[in-house]
Design a protein around this motif. Structure first.
Motif: not given
Length: 191
Positions: A127-135, A142-144
């Motif tokens: 799997r990819t794992g964590s992709i986002g920011n919490a706050e 973009k471009g992830k």
């Protein structure tokens, strides 16, 4: 000067040290019209002909073996066979091919991610794992690097010419070229 070529495959030279080369065959082509160095060129793509192309064949009175048209920068000044003399003096080619299409690929294949541990009950796997920011900024940037369509894009690379066989129209260029064996692409004399 540009040419339509077919990738034959890869080989190596017999010199010491050995050098990896890609073999490209220049396709037989006919120049139909020339306007200031830019020409309409007809070549055989190996595909079936449609009604539009049949009309073009009649216009330029070509045989049925030439079933595709493309515009190229050529050395010819008038209609006829494609002039291959610039290839004899060329040193460097810019090759443009379509890369192999791999369809929808995951992050391990597409971006060379390591993946999660393979043992002790982990569900991470490939799997990819964590992709986002919490706050902040609270969105996926973009471009992830994520799973998606991989390959099947145009890729250009410069290669040195190792040899040119004028009798069989085969060019041996150093290094690799994108695309599968048998695929069609373009080469342009760069130097």
């Amino acid at each position: 000067m540009e040419y339509i070529v077919e990738k034959i495959g890869m080989s190596r030279t017999i010199t010491v040290p050995s050098q990896a080369v890609t073999l490209l065959r220049v396709l037989d082509a006919k120049v139909c019209e020339v306007n200031e160095g830019i020409a309409i060129v007809s070549y055989n793509s190996g595909k079936k002909m449609n009604k539009t192309i049949e009309g073009q064949q009649k216009k330029y009175s070509l045989s049925s073996e030439f079933n595709r048209f493309v515009t190229l920068e050529v050395a010819n000044t008038e209609a006829g066979d494609l002039d291959l003399t610039p290839l004899a003096d060329a040193e460097v080619l810019k090759t443009t091919f379509t890369t192999k299409g791999r369809g929808f690929a995951g992050v391990m294949k597409r971006w060379n991610f390591g993946g999660g541990p393979a043992s002790h009950g982990h569900r991470m796997g490939r799997r990819t794992g964590s992709i986002g920011n919490a706050e902040w900024p609270g969105r996926v940037m973009k471009g992830k690097k994520m799973p998606g369509h991989y390959g099947n894009i145009k890729n250009s690379v410069k290669n040195e010419i190792v040899s040119f066989d004028a009798e069989n129209n085969i060019i041996a260029v150093s290094g690799s070229v994108s695309g599968a064996n048998g695929s069609l692409g373009r080469v342009k004399v760069a130097k």
